[in-house]
Design an enzyme around this catalytic site. Sequence first.
Site: not given
Ligand code: GUN
Length: 285
Positions: A52, A96, A119
């Site tokens: 990311k 996350q 998100d």
């Molecule tokens: N863990 C697995 N997928 C995601 C996501 O799309 N966003 C976040 N913040 N954590 C995750």
Amino acid sequence: MQIIDGKAHALRLRADIAQQVIARTAAGARAPALAVVLVGEDPASQVYVRSKIAACAEAGITSIEHRRDATLSEAELLALVDQLNRDPAVDGILVQLPLPAQIDSARVIAAIDPDKDVDGFHPVNAGRLATGLDGFVPCTPLGCLRLLQSTLGDLSGAEALVIGRSNIVGRPMASLLISASATVTVAHSRSRDLPALTRRADIVIAAVGRPEMVRGAWLKPGCTVIDVGVNRVPKESGQGTRLVGDVAFSEAADVAAHITPVPGGVGPMTIACLLENTLKAAARA
Ligand code: GUN
């Protein structure tokens, strides 16, 4: 049969976002800024966060990483979220998941300013999506919708089956498909006859996290399959592992008209949609 090239779609979307960031900064605005919070050492989370951050850099988006040890308390994480909410130099906040066991994820998500929630996990954004209001849409289902629309065009009247009812994928995916005027069924672990539900579907979105659970023989010929699963399984040789989706790919490829591969399907679109959401957050500010 056509393999839906998520990687190529994602690269186009990322290039488009990079252009918009250039236009924005050329007009005198600062670059969009994303705060990324990673608690603990979960190996998959570390890989995701690294991707990311790299994608942000390539698009001209500033990312600010906040790493904390696995022993962080919930109060300390809430204090960090509060600081990021108040910081006018931060447009988007991503915490996350998963978080360590001592931290209540729902409480942390609810503490994020909904207008920085790139998100799309905050209940306010879930409510906006469910009621058809503008807000932040979770990146994975948004990426799936983009792939479907670019493959099929108009989805109105299509029979869509979403397998899985998580807050991250299944539920928001169902809302997006309803808004796109598809006829939507949501199946889950208690659904009685999954092969029969699957056979009716023009569009199948599998998001359950069970390796190769959806079989080719269940599918309606000519359907479109979006495979959200990312499952690590031992290689047949017994040495090392490989990634497989929730759909038995080679069987499904013989029946479906369009299918996303794993890897290289939905995954790259998730990251591109995070950049899209971060740019949107900056544009609102
Ligand atoms: N863990 C697995 N997928 C995601 C996501 O799309 N966003 C976040 N913040 N954590 C995750």
